[in-house]
Design a protein around this motif. Structure first.
Motif, PDB file in Angstrom:
ATOM      1  N   ILE A 125      73.734  15.031  25.630  1.00  0.00           N
ATOM      2  CA  ILE A 125      74.514  14.048  24.863  1.00  0.00           C
ATOM      3  C   ILE A 125      73.557  13.071  24.177  1.00  0.00           C
ATOM      4  O   ILE A 125      72.907  12.255  24.836  1.00  0.00           O
ATOM      5  N   PRO A 126      73.453  13.171  22.854  1.00  0.00           N
ATOM      6  CA  PRO A 126      72.583  12.234  22.113  1.00  0.00           C
ATOM      7  C   PRO A 126      73.097  10.794  22.248  1.00  0.00           C
ATOM      8  O   PRO A 126      74.294  10.563  22.443  1.00  0.00           O
ATOM      9  N   ASN A 127      72.209   9.836  22.107  1.00  0.00           N
ATOM     10  CA  ASN A 127      72.617   8.437  22.255  1.00  0.00           C
ATOM     11  C   ASN A 127      73.285   7.860  21.012  1.00  0.00           C
ATOM     12  O   ASN A 127      73.706   6.715  21.023  1.00  0.00           O
ATOM     13  N   LYS A 128      73.354   8.651  19.921  1.00  0.00           N
ATOM     14  CA  LYS A 128      74.035   8.153  18.720  1.00  0.00           C
ATOM     15  C   LYS A 128      74.638   9.326  17.948  1.00  0.00           C
ATOM     16  O   LYS A 128      74.333  10.485  18.199  1.00  0.00           O
ATOM     17  N   ARG A 129      75.486   8.987  17.007  1.00  0.00           N
ATOM     18  CA  ARG A 129      76.066  10.004  16.127  1.00  0.00           C
ATOM     19  C   ARG A 129      75.064  10.369  15.050  1.00  0.00           C
ATOM     20  O   ARG A 129      74.265   9.547  14.620  1.00  0.00           O
ATOM     21  N   TYR A 130      75.141  11.612  14.624  1.00  0.00           N
ATOM     22  CA  TYR A 130      74.256  12.084  13.561  1.00  0.00           C
ATOM     23  C   TYR A 130      74.926  11.941  12.206  1.00  0.00           C
ATOM     24  O   TYR A 130      76.147  12.051  12.083  1.00  0.00           O
ATOM     25  N   ASN A 131      74.108  11.731  11.174  1.00  0.00           N
ATOM     26  CA  ASN A 131      74.571  11.756   9.789  1.00  0.00           C
ATOM     27  C   ASN A 131      74.252  13.134   9.223  1.00  0.00           C
ATOM     28  O   ASN A 131      73.092  13.535   9.195  1.00  0.00           O
ATOM     29  N   PHE A 132      75.259  13.848   8.797  1.00  0.00           N
ATOM     30  CA  PHE A 132      75.087  15.158   8.198  1.00  0.00           C
ATOM     31  C   PHE A 132      75.043  14.989   6.684  1.00  0.00           C
ATOM     32  O   PHE A 132      75.674  14.094   6.134  1.00  0.00           O
ATOM     33  N   VAL A 133      74.294  15.860   6.008  1.00  0.00           N
ATOM     34  CA  VAL A 133      74.057  15.680   4.580  1.00  0.00           C
ATOM     35  C   VAL A 133      74.397  16.955   3.818  1.00  0.00           C
ATOM     36  O   VAL A 133      74.055  18.058   4.244  1.00  0.00           O
ATOM     37  N   SER A 134      75.081  16.769   2.691  1.00  0.00           N
ATOM     38  CA  SER A 134      75.296  17.877   1.755  1.00  0.00           C
ATOM     39  C   SER A 134      74.571  17.528   0.468  1.00  0.00           C
ATOM     40  O   SER A 134      73.991  16.452   0.346  1.00  0.00           O
TER      41      SER A 134
END
Length: 161
Positions: A125-134
């Motif tokens: 479980i990562p400590n933060k949310r990821y930003n996904f990029v298109s």
């Protein structure tokens, strides 16, 4: 949320996002980068550039995940979420260690409990949310993503990062 060649030839726009390199840096804390690692979901192919800078021994080709099987030791990727059940089924059938980055609510799916009921899996479980990029925009999803691993022989079942 990276698309791969899909056997249904159904392109789903929500699957067209690249995974941030931070997600892969996290999983490499637990995976030997010198092993031959298959990253099956191609999207725009830009992941190869990041893998080279990280010194990963990788396979990353624009092939159909459901019919192609290269010579590999570990599978790691962020599958298209629209077909993640089928991806899990195929990964289990391949019978090799894998790590998939998926929404946390995947744990609540009936298919997940059936597929993983008697298996030795680990959740990272990562400590933060990821930003996904298109190519068009950046997306911070309203859900948290986690790594679900199988057969990586990690010391714990749940790892908080």
């Amino acid at each position: 949320m990276r698309k791969g060649k899909n056997p249904t030839n159904h392109k789903i726009k929500a699957d067209d996002y690249n995974t941030p390199i931070q997600a892969f840096e996290l999983i490499f804390k637990y995976v030997d980068k010198t092993k031959k690692i298959w990253f099956p979901f191609f999207n725009d192919g830009s992941l190869s550039n990041h893998l080279e800078t990280l010194g990963v021994n990788y396979i990353h080709e624009d092939k159909d995940f459901f019919t192609y099987e290269p010579d590999f030791e570990i599978l790691i990727d962020n599958p298209p979420y629209s077909i993640k059940q089928k991806v899990f089924e195929r990964c289990i059938a391949l019978d090799k260690p894998f790590a998939l980055l998926v929404p946390m609510d995947t744990l609540d799916r009936q298919y997940f409990s059936k597929l993983f009921k008697n298996r030795d899996f680990t959740i990272i479980i990562p400590n933060k949310r990821y930003n996904f990029v298109s190519n068009e925009k950046k997306l911070t999803p309203a859900f948290k993503c986690i790594w679900i691993t199988l057969n990586l022989k990690l010391d714990k079942q749940i790892i908080f990062e």
